[in-house]
Design a protein around this motif. Structure first.
Motif, PDB file in Angstrom:
ATOM      1  N   MET A  27       0.801  -1.200   0.000  1.00 34.03           N
ATOM      2  CA  MET A  27       0.000   0.000   0.000  1.00 34.03           C
ATOM      3  C   MET A  27       0.842   1.261   0.000  1.00 34.03           C
ATOM      4  O   MET A  27       0.513   2.194  -0.683  1.00 34.03           O
ATOM      5  CB  MET A  27      -0.903   0.027   1.223  1.00 34.03           C
ATOM      6  N   GLY A  28       1.909   1.260   0.761  1.00 29.03           N
ATOM      7  CA  GLY A  28       2.685   2.469   0.909  1.00 29.03           C
ATOM      8  C   GLY A  28       3.914   2.559   0.033  1.00 29.03           C
ATOM      9  O   GLY A  28       4.670   3.506   0.146  1.00 29.03           O
ATOM     10  N   CYS A  29       4.142   1.596  -0.830  1.00 31.32           N
ATOM     11  CA  CYS A  29       5.337   1.590  -1.669  1.00 31.32           C
ATOM     12  C   CYS A  29       5.037   2.274  -2.996  1.00 31.32           C
ATOM     13  O   CYS A  29       4.051   1.963  -3.662  1.00 31.32           O
ATOM     14  CB  CYS A  29       5.798   0.158  -1.915  1.00 31.32           C
ATOM     15  N   ALA A  30       5.917   3.183  -3.404  1.00 29.12           N
ATOM     16  CA  ALA A  30       5.721   3.923  -4.653  1.00 29.12           C
ATOM     17  C   ALA A  30       6.422   3.274  -5.846  1.00 29.12           C
ATOM     18  O   ALA A  30       6.281   3.748  -6.967  1.00 29.12           O
ATOM     19  CB  ALA A  30       6.221   5.354  -4.471  1.00 29.12           C
ATOM     20  N   ARG A  31       7.162   2.182  -5.603  1.00 23.98           N
ATOM     21  CA  ARG A  31       7.868   1.522  -6.701  1.00 23.98           C
ATOM     22  C   ARG A  31       6.895   0.757  -7.598  1.00 23.98           C
ATOM     23  O   ARG A  31       5.821   0.349  -7.170  1.00 23.98           O
ATOM     24  CB  ARG A  31       8.914   0.557  -6.152  1.00 23.98           C
ATOM     25  N   GLU A  32       7.311   0.501  -8.838  1.00 24.77           N
ATOM     26  CA  GLU A  32       6.490  -0.228  -9.792  1.00 24.77           C
ATOM     27  C   GLU A  32       6.323  -1.681  -9.347  1.00 24.77           C
ATOM     28  O   GLU A  32       7.292  -2.351  -8.988  1.00 24.77           O
ATOM     29  CB  GLU A  32       7.145  -0.186 -11.163  1.00 24.77           C
ATOM     30  N   ALA A  33       5.099  -2.166  -9.385  1.00 24.32           N
ATOM     31  CA  ALA A  33       4.823  -3.554  -9.014  1.00 24.32           C
ATOM     32  C   ALA A  33       5.316  -4.493 -10.106  1.00 24.32           C
ATOM     33  O   ALA A  33       5.203  -4.192 -11.294  1.00 24.32           O
ATOM     34  CB  ALA A  33       3.333  -3.749  -8.798  1.00 24.32           C
ATOM     35  N   VAL A  34       5.888  -5.627  -9.684  1.00 23.43           N
ATOM     36  CA  VAL A  34       6.405  -6.614 -10.641  1.00 23.43           C
ATOM     37  C   VAL A  34       5.830  -8.010 -10.416  1.00 23.43           C
ATOM     38  O   VAL A  34       5.939  -8.868 -11.287  1.00 23.43           O
ATOM     39  CB  VAL A  34       7.952  -6.672 -10.622  1.00 23.43           C
ATOM     40  N   THR A  35       5.257  -8.262  -9.260  1.00 21.28           N
ATOM     41  CA  THR A  35       4.654  -9.556  -8.961  1.00 21.28           C
ATOM     42  C   THR A  35       3.356  -9.357  -8.191  1.00 21.28           C
ATOM     43  O   THR A  35       3.107  -8.289  -7.635  1.00 21.28           O
ATOM     44  CB  THR A  35       5.571 -10.457  -8.103  1.00 21.28           C
ATOM     45  N   THR A  36       2.562 -10.409  -8.151  1.00 20.11           N
ATOM     46  CA  THR A  36       1.365 -10.412  -7.318  1.00 20.11           C
ATOM     47  C   THR A  36       1.493 -11.532  -6.295  1.00 20.11           C
ATOM     48  O   THR A  36       1.841 -12.662  -6.640  1.00 20.11           O
ATOM     49  CB  THR A  36       0.091 -10.603  -8.164  1.00 20.11           C
TER      50      THR A  36
ATOM     51  N   LEU B 173       2.062 -10.354 -12.442  1.00 22.19           N
ATOM     52  CA  LEU B 173       1.031  -9.409 -12.021  1.00 22.19           C
ATOM     53  C   LEU B 173      -0.347  -9.923 -12.394  1.00 22.19           C
ATOM     54  O   LEU B 173      -0.578 -10.367 -13.513  1.00 22.19           O
ATOM     55  CB  LEU B 173       1.251  -8.040 -12.668  1.00 22.19           C
ATOM     56  N   GLY B 174      -1.244  -9.864 -11.440  1.00 22.88           N
ATOM     57  CA  GLY B 174      -2.620 -10.290 -11.675  1.00 22.88           C
ATOM     58  C   GLY B 174      -3.485  -9.115 -12.097  1.00 22.88           C
ATOM     59  O   GLY B 174      -3.154  -7.959 -11.859  1.00 22.88           O
ATOM     60  N   ALA B 175      -4.597  -9.419 -12.723  1.00 18.49           N
ATOM     61  CA  ALA B 175      -5.489  -8.373 -13.217  1.00 18.49           C
ATOM     62  C   ALA B 175      -6.785  -8.296 -12.423  1.00 18.49           C
ATOM     63  O   ALA B 175      -7.553  -7.359 -12.598  1.00 18.49           O
ATOM     64  CB  ALA B 175      -5.806  -8.623 -14.690  1.00 18.49           C
ATOM     65  N   GLY B 176      -7.033  -9.268 -11.554  1.00 17.10           N
ATOM     66  CA  GLY B 176      -8.311  -9.342 -10.863  1.00 17.10           C
ATOM     67  C   GLY B 176      -8.394  -8.492  -9.611  1.00 17.10           C
ATOM     68  O   GLY B 176      -7.443  -7.820  -9.210  1.00 17.10           O
ATOM     69  N   ASN B 177      -9.569  -8.538  -8.999  1.00 13.37           N
ATOM     70  CA  ASN B 177      -9.814  -7.805  -7.755  1.00 13.37           C
ATOM     71  C   ASN B 177      -9.903  -8.749  -6.571  1.00 13.37           C
ATOM     72  O   ASN B 177     -10.798  -8.651  -5.747  1.00 13.37           O
ATOM     73  CB  ASN B 177     -11.118  -6.995  -7.883  1.00 13.37           C
ATOM     74  N   ASP B 178      -8.982  -9.673  -6.488  1.00 10.43           N
ATOM     75  CA  ASP B 178      -8.956 -10.646  -5.405  1.00 10.43           C
ATOM     76  C   ASP B 178      -8.552  -9.953  -4.110  1.00 10.43           C
ATOM     77  O   ASP B 178      -7.475  -9.353  -4.032  1.00 10.43           O
ATOM     78  CB  ASP B 178      -7.972 -11.766  -5.751  1.00 10.43           C
ATOM     79  N   PRO B 179      -9.387 -10.026  -3.061  1.00 10.66           N
ATOM     80  CA  PRO B 179      -9.031  -9.373  -1.797  1.00 10.66           C
ATOM     81  C   PRO B 179      -7.825 -10.001  -1.115  1.00 10.66           C
ATOM     82  O   PRO B 179      -7.252  -9.433  -0.197  1.00 10.66           O
ATOM     83  CB  PRO B 179     -10.286  -9.520  -0.943  1.00 10.66           C
ATOM     84  N   HIS B 180      -7.427 -11.202  -1.577  1.00 15.51           N
ATOM     85  CA  HIS B 180      -6.265 -11.879  -1.011  1.00 15.51           C
ATOM     86  C   HIS B 180      -5.027 -11.711  -1.884  1.00 15.51           C
ATOM     87  O   HIS B 180      -4.068 -12.458  -1.752  1.00 15.51           O
ATOM     88  CB  HIS B 180      -6.563 -13.364  -0.815  1.00 15.51           C
ATOM     89  N   ALA B 181      -5.036 -10.741  -2.794  1.00 14.68           N
ATOM     90  CA  ALA B 181      -3.912 -10.517  -3.704  1.00 14.68           C
ATOM     91  C   ALA B 181      -3.328  -9.129  -3.479  1.00 14.68           C
ATOM     92  O   ALA B 181      -4.067  -8.162  -3.274  1.00 14.68           O
ATOM     93  CB  ALA B 181      -4.366 -10.668  -5.154  1.00 14.68           C
ATOM     94  N   HIS B 182      -2.007  -9.063  -3.501  1.00 11.98           N
ATOM     95  CA  HIS B 182      -1.307  -7.792  -3.292  1.00 11.98           C
ATOM     96  C   HIS B 182      -0.155  -7.707  -4.282  1.00 11.98           C
ATOM     97  O   HIS B 182       0.642  -8.642  -4.395  1.00 11.98           O
ATOM     98  CB  HIS B 182      -0.763  -7.697  -1.860  1.00 11.98           C
ATOM     99  N   ASP B 183      -0.062  -6.591  -4.989  1.00 10.45           N
ATOM    100  CA  ASP B 183       1.037  -6.379  -5.925  1.00 10.45           C
ATOM    101  C   ASP B 183       2.261  -5.881  -5.169  1.00 10.45           C
ATOM    102  O   ASP B 183       2.150  -5.027  -4.284  1.00 10.45           O
ATOM    103  CB  ASP B 183       0.646  -5.364  -7.001  1.00 10.45           C
ATOM    104  N   LEU B 184       3.425  -6.434  -5.517  1.00  8.05           N
ATOM    105  CA  LEU B 184       4.672  -6.105  -4.837  1.00  8.05           C
ATOM    106  C   LEU B 184       5.717  -5.625  -5.832  1.00  8.05           C
ATOM    107  O   LEU B 184       5.790  -6.124  -6.955  1.00  8.05           O
ATOM    108  CB  LEU B 184       5.234  -7.335  -4.121  1.00  8.05           C
ATOM    109  N   CYS B 185       6.572  -4.710  -5.381  1.00  6.25           N
ATOM    110  CA  CYS B 185       7.719  -4.286  -6.185  1.00  6.25           C
ATOM    111  C   CYS B 185       8.807  -5.349  -6.067  1.00  6.25           C
ATOM    112  O   CYS B 185       8.680  -6.306  -5.289  1.00  6.25           O
ATOM    113  CB  CYS B 185       8.239  -2.928  -5.704  1.00  6.25           C
TER     114      CYS B 185
END
Length: 59
Positions: free
Chosen positions: A1-10, A25-37
């Motif tokens: 949530m607080g990271c400004a870097r570009e996400a590369v994985t989910t 990187l995932g495209a869905g709205n899964d509440p259990h998914a978080h994109d990470l740099c």
């Protein structure tokens, strides 16, 4: 949530199965998914006893 870097994985996780998965990187709205740099992908850890699956991207 607080990271400004570009996400590369989910990161997805399942508490019931005590499993986490890192993948493309995932495209869905899964509440259990978080994109990470890249940095947070490398630093990611899970609770003791959990399984981590890291999906490799084929080039």
């Amino acid at each position: 949530m607080g990271c400004a870097r570009e996400a590369v994985t989910t990161l997805t996780y399942d508490y019931g199965d005590q499993m986490a998965a890192l993948g493309p990187l995932g495209a869905g709205n899964d509440p259990h998914a978080h994109d990470l740099c890249a940095i947070h992908t490398e630093r990611m850890s899970v609770p003791q006893g959990w399984t981590v699956i890291r999906h490799a991207t084929l080039v």
